[in-house]
Design an enzyme around this catalytic site. Sequence first.
Site, PDB file in Angstrom:
ATOM      1  N   ASP A   1      20.088 -15.459  23.887  1.00  0.00           N
ATOM      2  CA  ASP A   1      20.398 -14.251  23.131  1.00  0.00           C
ATOM      3  C   ASP A   1      21.660 -14.437  22.290  1.00  0.00           C
ATOM      4  OD1 ASP A   1      22.058 -14.374  25.346  1.00  0.00           O
ATOM      5  OD2 ASP A   1      21.125 -12.693  26.361  1.00  0.00           O
ATOM      6  N   ASN A   7      22.696  -4.580  35.989  1.00  0.00           N
ATOM      7  CA  ASN A   7      21.545  -3.670  36.012  1.00  0.00           C
ATOM      8  C   ASN A   7      20.223  -4.422  36.164  1.00  0.00           C
ATOM      9  OD1 ASN A   7      21.281  -4.884  33.540  1.00  0.00           O
ATOM     10  ND2 ASN A   7      21.315  -3.018  32.323  1.00  0.00           N
ATOM     11  N   GLU A  25      16.732  -5.274  28.942  1.00  0.00           N
ATOM     12  CA  GLU A  25      17.308  -4.223  29.779  1.00  0.00           C
ATOM     13  C   GLU A  25      16.219  -3.566  30.628  1.00  0.00           C
ATOM     14  OE1 GLU A  25      20.357  -4.360  29.906  1.00  0.00           O
ATOM     15  OE2 GLU A  25      21.432  -3.989  28.055  1.00  0.00           O
TER      16      GLU A  25
HETATM   17  C1  F6R Z   1      23.833 -14.054  28.479  1.00  0.00           C
HETATM   18  C2  F6R Z   1      22.747 -13.267  29.062  1.00  0.00           C
HETATM   19  C3  F6R Z   1      23.009 -12.161  30.011  1.00  0.00           C
HETATM   20  C4  F6R Z   1      24.015 -12.557  31.090  1.00  0.00           C
HETATM   21  C5  F6R Z   1      24.275 -11.403  32.047  1.00  0.00           C
HETATM   22  C6  F6R Z   1      25.356 -11.727  33.048  1.00  0.00           C
HETATM   23  O1  F6R Z   1      23.341 -15.042  27.614  1.00  0.00           O
HETATM   24  O2  F6R Z   1      21.625 -13.492  28.726  1.00  0.00           O
HETATM   25  O3  F6R Z   1      21.809 -11.771  30.613  1.00  0.00           O
HETATM   26  O4  F6R Z   1      23.531 -13.649  31.799  1.00  0.00           O
HETATM   27  O5  F6R Z   1      24.659 -10.270  31.318  1.00  0.00           O
HETATM   28  O6  F6R Z   1      26.559 -11.914  32.375  1.00  0.00           O
HETATM   29  P1  F6R Z   1      27.847 -12.491  33.129  1.00  0.00           P
HETATM   30  O7  F6R Z   1      27.503 -13.888  33.517  1.00  0.00           O
HETATM   31  O8  F6R Z   1      28.942 -12.439  32.107  1.00  0.00           O
HETATM   32  O9  F6R Z   1      28.067 -11.612  34.306  1.00  0.00           O
END
Ligand code: F6R
Length: 250
Positions: free
Chosen positions: A67, A132, A139
Amino acid sequence: MKIYIEKDYNALSKKAADIITDFVKKNSKCVLGLATGSTPQKTYDLLGKMYKTKKVSFKNIKTFNLDEYSGLATNNPQSYHYFMKQNFFDKTDVNIKNTFFPTDFAPNYKKYDKKIKDEGEIDLQILGIGSNGHIGFNEPNSNFFSKTRQVKLSKNTIKDNARFFKNKKDVPIKAVTMGINTIMRAKKIILLANGSNKKEAVFNALCKKVSTKTPASILQNHKDVIVILDKESAEKFTRLNNFAKSKIKI
Ligand code: F6R
């Protein structure tokens, strides 16, 4: 599904880096799917060190990032392009020409899925998990058949991401993400989680019924997933000892 519970973040990162290194050594021309965020940061650091000590080369791999925020320049320090450059690409021999991000394909994101398909699909996808239960920026309530597309980030994710930005108003509210179907087509997946703020999401993903409420729960239906947790993120999962109730083989 194989689940490892490591004692802390360092041990989790070492385990992930070892698995990725072994994989790349055996499959030098592989296609990696990459996550950003705080969870895989140390893993990338260790991969950089393994490259430096000549334990592995990434010269022939191709990479597809999960992403990227919409509306951030690629040289913005909060962009995922920048993150990858700083944490992995500049620290290894990855050929920058073989690195791809979904926003580079704007506005026709279908081309990102097509490109992944043309490269023979992702061999190994690295994932984090949102508090979440999101994977990528899929999401809660995202369609399990979704492909790469632009999405609005949830309030919860915007709040979680705010820690990386000086001003609240700068936190992006949109992103482009691989879809859940894009992710599920990967041949092998490693899901990483650390910290107690992930324990609910980890529990919901691994022990509850597969549901769009927790996008990561779809991974229960994938045939080759390795989950690497630290003790804190695994706390609810371990405490409630739902291993037997869940369909997961450990
Ligand atoms: C990032 C991504 C997100 C993160 C998730 C956890 O490329 O795809 O799904 O893996 O938001 O983020 P952290 O590791 O910062 O807690």
